[in-house]
Design a protein around this motif. Structure first.
Motif, PDB file in Angstrom:
ATOM      1  N   VAL A 259       0.842  -1.209   0.000  1.00 45.48           N
ATOM      2  CA  VAL A 259       0.000   0.000   0.000  1.00 45.48           C
ATOM      3  C   VAL A 259       0.869   1.247   0.000  1.00 45.48           C
ATOM      4  O   VAL A 259       1.842   1.338   0.757  1.00 45.48           O
ATOM      5  N   PHE A 260       0.518   2.206  -0.847  1.00 44.85           N
ATOM      6  CA  PHE A 260       1.225   3.485  -0.890  1.00 44.85           C
ATOM      7  C   PHE A 260       0.200   4.595  -0.728  1.00 44.85           C
ATOM      8  O   PHE A 260      -0.709   4.744  -1.561  1.00 44.85           O
ATOM      9  N   PHE A 261       0.326   5.350   0.346  1.00 45.27           N
ATOM     10  CA  PHE A 261      -0.588   6.433   0.700  1.00 45.27           C
ATOM     11  C   PHE A 261       0.188   7.731   0.476  1.00 45.27           C
ATOM     12  O   PHE A 261       1.183   7.978   1.169  1.00 45.27           O
ATOM     13  N   TYR A 262      -0.221   8.518  -0.506  1.00 40.21           N
ATOM     14  CA  TYR A 262       0.596   9.695  -0.828  1.00 40.21           C
ATOM     15  C   TYR A 262      -0.270  10.804  -1.408  1.00 40.21           C
ATOM     16  O   TYR A 262      -1.390  10.576  -1.859  1.00 40.21           O
ATOM     17  N   HIS A 263       0.304  12.002  -1.374  1.00 45.46           N
ATOM     18  CA  HIS A 263      -0.407  13.171  -1.888  1.00 45.46           C
ATOM     19  C   HIS A 263      -0.230  13.279  -3.397  1.00 45.46           C
ATOM     20  O   HIS A 263       0.850  12.974  -3.932  1.00 45.46           O
ATOM     21  N   GLU A 264      -1.300  13.726  -4.043  1.00 47.77           N
ATOM     22  CA  GLU A 264      -1.295  13.889  -5.507  1.00 47.77           C
ATOM     23  C   GLU A 264      -0.078  14.683  -6.004  1.00 47.77           C
ATOM     24  O   GLU A 264       0.446  14.419  -7.086  1.00 47.77           O
ATOM     25  N   GLU A 290      -3.971   7.611  -3.607  1.00 44.62           N
ATOM     26  CA  GLU A 290      -3.491   8.948  -3.949  1.00 44.62           C
ATOM     27  C   GLU A 290      -4.502   9.974  -3.443  1.00 44.62           C
ATOM     28  O   GLU A 290      -5.673   9.908  -3.810  1.00 44.62           O
ATOM     29  N   VAL A 291      -4.055  10.889  -2.623  1.00 45.32           N
ATOM     30  CA  VAL A 291      -4.972  11.863  -2.014  1.00 45.32           C
ATOM     31  C   VAL A 291      -5.010  13.130  -2.864  1.00 45.32           C
ATOM     32  O   VAL A 291      -3.982  13.784  -3.061  1.00 45.32           O
ATOM     33  N   PRO A 292      -6.201  13.463  -3.400  1.00 43.34           N
ATOM     34  CA  PRO A 292      -6.278  14.617  -4.294  1.00 43.34           C
ATOM     35  C   PRO A 292      -6.114  15.952  -3.573  1.00 43.34           C
ATOM     36  O   PRO A 292      -6.596  16.120  -2.447  1.00 43.34           O
ATOM     37  N   SER A 293      -5.463  16.884  -4.258  1.00 38.58           N
ATOM     38  CA  SER A 293      -5.278  18.233  -3.701  1.00 38.58           C
ATOM     39  C   SER A 293      -6.622  18.898  -3.434  1.00 38.58           C
ATOM     40  O   SER A 293      -6.736  19.728  -2.530  1.00 38.58           O
ATOM     41  N   ALA A 294      -7.638  18.534  -4.212  1.00 41.08           N
ATOM     42  CA  ALA A 294      -8.961  19.148  -4.026  1.00 41.08           C
ATOM     43  C   ALA A 294      -9.525  18.793  -2.648  1.00 41.08           C
ATOM     44  O   ALA A 294     -10.308  19.547  -2.074  1.00 41.08           O
ATOM     45  N   LYS A 295      -9.140  17.650  -2.134  1.00 41.59           N
ATOM     46  CA  LYS A 295      -9.621  17.246  -0.793  1.00 41.59           C
ATOM     47  C   LYS A 295      -8.678  17.712   0.301  1.00 41.59           C
ATOM     48  O   LYS A 295      -9.112  18.166   1.360  1.00 41.59           O
ATOM     49  N   PRO A 297      -5.396  20.106   0.418  1.00 45.10           N
ATOM     50  CA  PRO A 297      -4.366  20.914  -0.255  1.00 45.10           C
ATOM     51  C   PRO A 297      -2.985  20.591   0.335  1.00 45.10           C
ATOM     52  O   PRO A 297      -2.877  20.208   1.503  1.00 45.10           O
ATOM     53  N   LEU A 298      -1.967  20.743  -0.521  1.00 45.79           N
ATOM     54  CA  LEU A 298      -0.598  20.459  -0.079  1.00 45.79           C
ATOM     55  C   LEU A 298      -0.280  21.201   1.222  1.00 45.79           C
ATOM     56  O   LEU A 298       0.365  20.661   2.132  1.00 45.79           O
ATOM     57  N   SER A 299      -0.759  22.439   1.331  1.00 43.88           N
ATOM     58  CA  SER A 299      -0.446  23.235   2.535  1.00 43.88           C
ATOM     59  C   SER A 299      -1.014  22.571   3.793  1.00 43.88           C
ATOM     60  O   SER A 299      -0.374  22.569   4.846  1.00 43.88           O
ATOM     61  N   ASP A 300      -2.202  21.968   3.699  1.00 43.60           N
ATOM     62  CA  ASP A 300      -2.776  21.276   4.868  1.00 43.60           C
ATOM     63  C   ASP A 300      -2.025  19.983   5.160  1.00 43.60           C
ATOM     64  O   ASP A 300      -1.884  19.588   6.327  1.00 43.60           O
ATOM     65  N   ALA A 301      -1.560  19.320   4.090  1.00 41.32           N
ATOM     66  CA  ALA A 301      -0.778  18.093   4.305  1.00 41.32           C
ATOM     67  C   ALA A 301       0.508  18.428   5.057  1.00 41.32           C
ATOM     68  O   ALA A 301       0.890  17.736   6.004  1.00 41.32           O
ATOM     69  N   VAL A 302       1.171  19.524   4.661  1.00 40.75           N
ATOM     70  CA  VAL A 302       2.430  19.903   5.315  1.00 40.75           C
ATOM     71  C   VAL A 302       2.167  20.412   6.730  1.00 40.75           C
ATOM     72  O   VAL A 302       2.875  20.072   7.675  1.00 40.75           O
ATOM     73  N   LYS A 303       1.110  21.194   6.892  1.00 39.61           N
ATOM     74  CA  LYS A 303       0.817  21.763   8.218  1.00 39.61           C
ATOM     75  C   LYS A 303       0.438  20.672   9.227  1.00 39.61           C
ATOM     76  O   LYS A 303       0.909  20.657  10.364  1.00 39.61           O
ATOM     77  N   SER A 304      -0.391  19.718   8.791  1.00 38.70           N
ATOM     78  CA  SER A 304      -0.893  18.701   9.733  1.00 38.70           C
ATOM     79  C   SER A 304       0.033  17.496   9.851  1.00 38.70           C
ATOM     80  O   SER A 304      -0.030  16.756  10.802  1.00 38.70           O
ATOM     81  N   TYR A 305       0.881  17.303   8.823  1.00 40.91           N
ATOM     82  CA  TYR A 305       1.734  16.112   8.739  1.00 40.91           C
ATOM     83  C   TYR A 305       0.923  14.822   8.600  1.00 40.91           C
ATOM     84  O   TYR A 305       1.291  13.766   9.119  1.00 40.91           O
ATOM     85  N   TYR A 337     -10.939  14.038   5.718  1.00 43.36           N
ATOM     86  CA  TYR A 337     -10.386  13.075   4.770  1.00 43.36           C
ATOM     87  C   TYR A 337     -10.144  11.720   5.440  1.00 43.36           C
ATOM     88  O   TYR A 337     -10.494  10.664   4.895  1.00 43.36           O
ATOM     89  N   ILE A 338      -9.536  11.749   6.628  1.00 44.84           N
ATOM     90  CA  ILE A 338      -9.232  10.471   7.307  1.00 44.84           C
ATOM     91  C   ILE A 338     -10.536   9.732   7.648  1.00 44.84           C
ATOM     92  O   ILE A 338     -10.637   8.507   7.461  1.00 44.84           O
TER      93      ILE A 338
END
Ligand code: SUG
Length: 444
Positions: A259-264, A290-295, A297-305, A337-338
């Motif tokens: 399994v590979f869980f990653y940002h778009e 693959e987690v879409p940016s629409a759901k 955003p990269l900024s939330d992925a980086v902020k929340s980890y 999302y989770i």
């Protein structure tokens, strides 16, 4: 033969602090100057380790390093007693001392790259400590890390150790944080994905923040580990992800088994990444989440980890389980999302939110804090040192931390000779608790 993934968590060091040393690491810059609580940090880490044990996982630890790193001061021409060297260095350059006081060794995902024995030509598990050349405060880690790994995994029939890759930032290597191993099961042959930020000699004009890992360093590791032909895949990180603060690939991607869980936006070319992995290991039934940016955003992925999580297969569970930083539950879009992901019927069925805030403020989430090693029963029983946790060792480590660690370390404390003494006393005792022998550079 039974196989499993063992997680080796870095113990937060007695000098843990917020000096803002890592350019390109958004949290490190944002929290510069805060007063840190090393005691809380080490206990949060042990609590995470205990949580994994409660899920039936085998859990180990890796020790913090001696700080200030006196060997580096000596190499820079400082002489005399420890206290004298520290005082002269502090007077000459507080910035230098801040670098040599960092507790960054807690992020053991950067300790090295490990290729487990089913993947290598000679059937041994291979280790290369990461040179961490991109950041001065981390470039001093690899020698001690190499010594610790050799004590824990004795060189011989089962384990083989290599030197860190030479060549400075051109050959920058950040270890397992940019490496994912895919497999059907831990004891079966797998494929390795090496993710790099830039090529050694091309200038990487599209990067505003450092691309810490180079393609050439990753290739060198795959070569010296003796990975079988075609089993190593090299893919570039998306420069936009690095520029948004994903200084390691594990800020935007995590894998376990198939399994590979990653940002778009994690990779420059995600379709190519999928294609090459499928080609490298046609026998693996890859599941790309693959987690879409629409759901998110990269900024939330980086902020929340959100992706700097641990993706586990706890024994007896049908579904995989995410260990997420608590910040994911406090960030609206990642929480939604989770919840959706767990309800979706996909491979990931459970999630736990843990508090590792002392580490998170320096840009280190659950995944940064652990080094994964796939081990068989036989390999586990051949390990040296005493680093695999049981209840007694956890209690000993908690008492040890309560005895030695401060609950406040601020910027001005880093030149304090008393803090140095406390650090060395703590590590002297720890090396006995963990049966490490002489892995440190200070004399006691
Ligand atoms: O290298 N932070 C670490 C965080 C490492 C996270 N690891 C992974 N993503 N695997 C780093 O940037 C900050 C130290 C300071 O600012 O004092 C620091 O080194």
């Amino acid at each position: 033969m039974n196989w499993r993934e063992v997680n080796f968590d870095g113990i937060v060091g007695p000098t843990h602090n917020y000096a803002g040393l890592s350019y390109g690491n958004v949290a490190s810059a944002k929290n510069q100057g805060l007063v840190a609580n090393p005691r809380e940090g080490v206990l949060q880490g042990l609590q995470k380790a205990q949580h994994l044990r409660s899920l039936g996982m085998i859990q180990g630890v890796l020790p913090p390093h001696d700080r200030p790193h006196l060997a580096t001061l000596r190499g820079l021409g400082f002489t005399g007693s420890d206290a004298h060297m520290l005082a002269s260095a502090w007077k000459n350059s507080p910035a230098l001392v801040r670098n040599l006081m960092s507790s960054a060794t807690m992020w053991t995902a950067n300790a090295g790259t490990i290729s487990p024995s089913p993947d290598t030509e000679n059937g041994k598990t291979h280790f290369t400590p990461a040179n961490l050349a991109a950041m001065y405060h981390r470039s001093i880690e690899f020698e001690t890390t190499g010594r610790v790994l050799k004590v824990m995994f004795p060189e011989g029939d089962r384990f083989q150790h290599h030197p860190a890759i030479a060549g400075g930032t051109h050959m920058g290597d950040e270890g397992a944080a940019n490496h994912n191993r895919f497999c059907g099961d831990y004891g079966q042959e797998g494929a390795a994905l090496y993710v790099y930020g830039r090529s050694a000699f091309d200038g990487a004009k599209d990067l505003t923040f450092p691309g810490r890992q180079t393609l050439e360093a990753s290739e060198a590791i795959a070569r010296q580990h003796g990975l079988r032909d075609g089993k190593a895949v090299f893919i570039r990180q998306n420069p936009a992800a690095i520029n948004a603060g994903a200084f390691h690939n594990d800020v935007v991607a995590v894998s376990n088994k198939n399994v590979f869980f990653y940002h778009e936006e994690a990779f420059e070319n995600p379709a190519e990444m999928q294609k090459q992995l499928r080609r490298a290991a046609p026998e693996i039934n890859f599941d790309f989440v693959e987690v879409p940016s629409a759901k998110v955003p990269l900024s939330d992925a980086v902020k929340s980890y959100m992706f700097n999580s641990q993706l586990l297969s706890p024994p007896g569970d049908d579904k995989m389980r995410l260990i997420l930083p608590i910040e994911v539950s406090e960030t609206a879009r990642t929480k939604v999302y989770i919840d959706e992901l767990l309800a979706s019927g996909g491979p990931i069925g459970d999630a736990d939110y843990l508090d590792v805030r002392q580490s998170m403020r320096n840009g280190g989430g659950p995944a940064c804090l652990r080094l994964r090693v796939a081990l068989s029963d036989d390999q586990l029983s051949a390990m040296g040192a005493r680093s695999v946790l049981d209840d007694a060792l956890v209690a000993t480590l908690q008492n040890w931390a309560n005895k030695h660690y401060r609950d406040r370390v601020g910027a001005d404390d880093l030149g304090d000779p008393q803090l140095m003494e406390e650090c060395f006393a703590a590590l002297d005792e720890l090396s006995q608790i963990l049966e490490l022998g002489s892995v440190y550079d200070f004399q006691r």
